[in-house]
Design a protein around this motif. Sequence first.
Motif, PDB file in Angstrom:
ATOM      1  N   GLY A  94      20.469  39.525  31.524  1.00 21.25           N
ATOM      2  CA  GLY A  94      19.721  38.439  30.910  1.00 21.25           C
ATOM      3  C   GLY A  94      18.301  38.910  30.630  1.00 21.25           C
ATOM      4  N   SER A 144      15.978  46.490  24.001  1.00 25.12           N
ATOM      5  CA  SER A 144      15.255  45.618  23.069  1.00 25.12           C
ATOM      6  C   SER A 144      14.510  46.498  22.067  1.00 25.12           C
ATOM      7  CB  SER A 144      14.241  44.771  23.847  1.00 25.12           C
ATOM      8  OG  SER A 144      13.295  44.212  22.967  1.00 25.12           O
ATOM      9  N   THR A 192      21.498  34.669  19.190  1.00 25.54           N
ATOM     10  CA  THR A 192      22.185  34.349  20.456  1.00 25.54           C
ATOM     11  C   THR A 192      21.400  33.217  21.129  1.00 25.54           C
ATOM     12  OG1 THR A 192      20.819  35.829  21.780  1.00 25.54           O
ATOM     13  CG2 THR A 192      22.810  36.800  20.826  1.00 25.54           C
TER      14      THR A 192
HETATM   15  N1  LIG Z   1      19.441  38.686  21.152  1.00 25.43           N
HETATM   16  C1  LIG Z   1      18.439  39.450  20.785  1.00 25.43           C
HETATM   17  O1  LIG Z   1      18.057  39.490  19.628  1.00 25.43           O
HETATM   18  C2  LIG Z   1      17.744  40.310  21.792  1.00 25.43           C
HETATM   19  C3  LIG Z   1      16.593  40.993  21.388  1.00 25.43           C
HETATM   20  C4  LIG Z   1      15.954  41.824  22.297  1.00 25.43           C
HETATM   21  C5  LIG Z   1      16.463  41.958  23.569  1.00 25.43           C
HETATM   22  N2  LIG Z   1      17.576  41.278  23.932  1.00 25.43           N
HETATM   23  C6  LIG Z   1      18.051  41.433  25.297  1.00 25.43           C
HETATM   24  O2  LIG Z   1      19.427  41.793  25.317  1.00 25.43           O
HETATM   25  C7  LIG Z   1      20.037  41.195  26.481  1.00 25.43           C
HETATM   26  C8  LIG Z   1      21.224  40.346  26.037  1.00 25.43           C
HETATM   27  O3  LIG Z   1      20.711  39.377  25.152  1.00 25.43           O
HETATM   28  P1  LIG Z   1      21.537  38.092  24.665  1.00 25.43           P
HETATM   29  O4  LIG Z   1      20.789  37.613  23.493  1.00 25.43           O
HETATM   30  O5  LIG Z   1      22.969  38.390  24.557  1.00 25.43           O
HETATM   31  O6  LIG Z   1      21.272  37.102  25.899  1.00 25.43           O
HETATM   32  P2  LIG Z   1      22.045  35.771  26.333  1.00 25.43           P
HETATM   33  O7  LIG Z   1      22.722  35.147  25.153  1.00 25.43           O
HETATM   34  O8  LIG Z   1      21.051  34.987  27.099  1.00 25.43           O
HETATM   35  O9  LIG Z   1      23.203  36.306  27.322  1.00 25.43           O
HETATM   36  C9  LIG Z   1      22.849  36.881  28.545  1.00 25.43           C
HETATM   37  C10 LIG Z   1      24.079  37.248  29.347  1.00 25.43           C
HETATM   38  O10 LIG Z   1      23.620  37.814  30.579  1.00 25.43           O
HETATM   39  C11 LIG Z   1      24.228  37.132  31.686  1.00 25.43           C
HETATM   40  N3  LIG Z   1      23.286  37.194  32.811  1.00 25.43           N
HETATM   41  C12 LIG Z   1      22.032  36.690  32.862  1.00 25.43           C
HETATM   42  N4  LIG Z   1      21.479  36.946  34.063  1.00 25.43           N
HETATM   43  C13 LIG Z   1      22.403  37.618  34.786  1.00 25.43           C
HETATM   44  C14 LIG Z   1      22.436  38.141  36.105  1.00 25.43           C
HETATM   45  N5  LIG Z   1      21.399  38.021  36.938  1.00 25.43           N
HETATM   46  N6  LIG Z   1      23.560  38.771  36.533  1.00 25.43           N
HETATM   47  C15 LIG Z   1      24.643  38.875  35.714  1.00 25.43           C
HETATM   48  N7  LIG Z   1      24.664  38.427  34.448  1.00 25.43           N
HETATM   49  C16 LIG Z   1      23.559  37.785  34.001  1.00 25.43           C
HETATM   50  C17 LIG Z   1      24.491  35.733  31.145  1.00 25.43           C
HETATM   51  O11 LIG Z   1      25.506  35.050  31.869  1.00 25.43           O
HETATM   52  P3  LIG Z   1      25.169  34.074  33.136  1.00 25.43           P
HETATM   53  O12 LIG Z   1      23.884  33.357  32.815  1.00 25.43           O
HETATM   54  O13 LIG Z   1      26.369  33.173  33.224  1.00 25.43           O
HETATM   55  O14 LIG Z   1      25.050  34.982  34.333  1.00 25.43           O
HETATM   56  C18 LIG Z   1      24.973  36.071  29.720  1.00 25.43           C
HETATM   57  O15 LIG Z   1      26.317  36.482  29.731  1.00 25.43           O
HETATM   58  C19 LIG Z   1      18.945  40.382  27.185  1.00 25.43           C
HETATM   59  O16 LIG Z   1      18.374  41.154  28.206  1.00 25.43           O
HETATM   60  C20 LIG Z   1      17.943  40.134  26.073  1.00 25.43           C
HETATM   61  O17 LIG Z   1      16.638  39.912  26.562  1.00 25.43           O
HETATM   62  C21 LIG Z   1      18.221  40.452  23.076  1.00 25.43           C
END
Ligand SMILES: NC(=O)c1ccc[n+]([C@@H]2O[C@H](COP(=O)([O-])OP(=O)(O)OC[C@H]3O[C@@H](n4cnc5c(N)ncnc54)[C@H](OP(=O)(O)O)[C@@H]3O)[C@@H](O)[C@H]2O)c1
Length: 262
Positions: A94, A144, A192
Amino acid sequence: MDLGLEGSRALVAASSRGLGRAVARELAAEGARVVITSRSKGTLEEAAAGIAGETGGQVGWVAADLRRAEDVRRLVAEAAGRLGGLDVLVTNSGGPPAGDFEDFGDEAWREAFELNLLSVVRLVREALPHLRASRSGRILNIASSSIKQPIEGLVLSNTFRAGVAGLAKSLAAELAPEGILVNTIGPGRISTDRVRQLDEARAKELGITPEEAKARSEAGIPLGRYGTPEELARLATFLVSPANSYVTGQAVLVDGGMVRAL
Ligand SMILES: NC(=O)c1ccc[n+]([C@@H]2O[C@H](COP(=O)([O-])OP(=O)(O)OC[C@H]3O[C@@H](n4cnc5c(N)ncnc54)[C@H](OP(=O)(O)O)[C@@H]3O)[C@@H](O)[C@H]2O)c1
């Protein structure tokens, strides 16, 4: 192109939704056997059934909190036990809370370190014996775009994603003699829940609507829109496949051209 993923054994972290789920789905669609994980059993069960239904693939799940060492140990052991080994590890987690330097004390720094950097260290450590035993060990980190250019208002992410990129570059050199390839993907703005939450927070701060915040953000992206999780998953799937035999130590952005750095 045949990616050669049929029968591959993959563990994808933080994969009940968002980017991790999309990567797990694409891998399953290519014939890989996949274990997904997050903290919530209900969501995982639903996601695993959803991916299996959409792809006809084999998808298992293990609930684990990536901030806890014992959970990461159990997660990797259970995933490798069920799959009979591991060929692919995708690290992901996350995102940390948004904010500037003076918004956070030691506790928040420690939590973000555990979630966004130490979880990667622990996942790799536990998975390494299995990846070494594979004929095509692959590690992919989802970090990221801040690995190339810090993002305003995300100091915790900016700091620890850079750590992931440095770790990956070191691991790529250390593990190359064993045939394990290590790469990092930097998402820019991919649609997302996480990005929706960031837009809502920004909208509140600026006194505008979330739609306006999104529109302003899209205006800074040469392709003019947010990406889809599937667009990121396609690159991820190539990087962890046997078809990728010579790309390692790379940090690649999936950002529609947003970051202007070379
Ligand atoms: N989307 C983007 O454009 C973007 C851009 C830059 C960086 N990122 C990074 O890429 C990563 C994934 O992004 P996303 O957009 O897919 O995020 P998201 O939609 O918030 O999904 C996050 C996932 O991580 C799990 N998670 C969160 N905390 C956790 C923990 N402590 N232990 C195990 N699982 C955990 C969540 O499930 P549960 O809450 O059920 O545990 C969920 O499956 C993040 O770190 C985000 O900051 C994303």
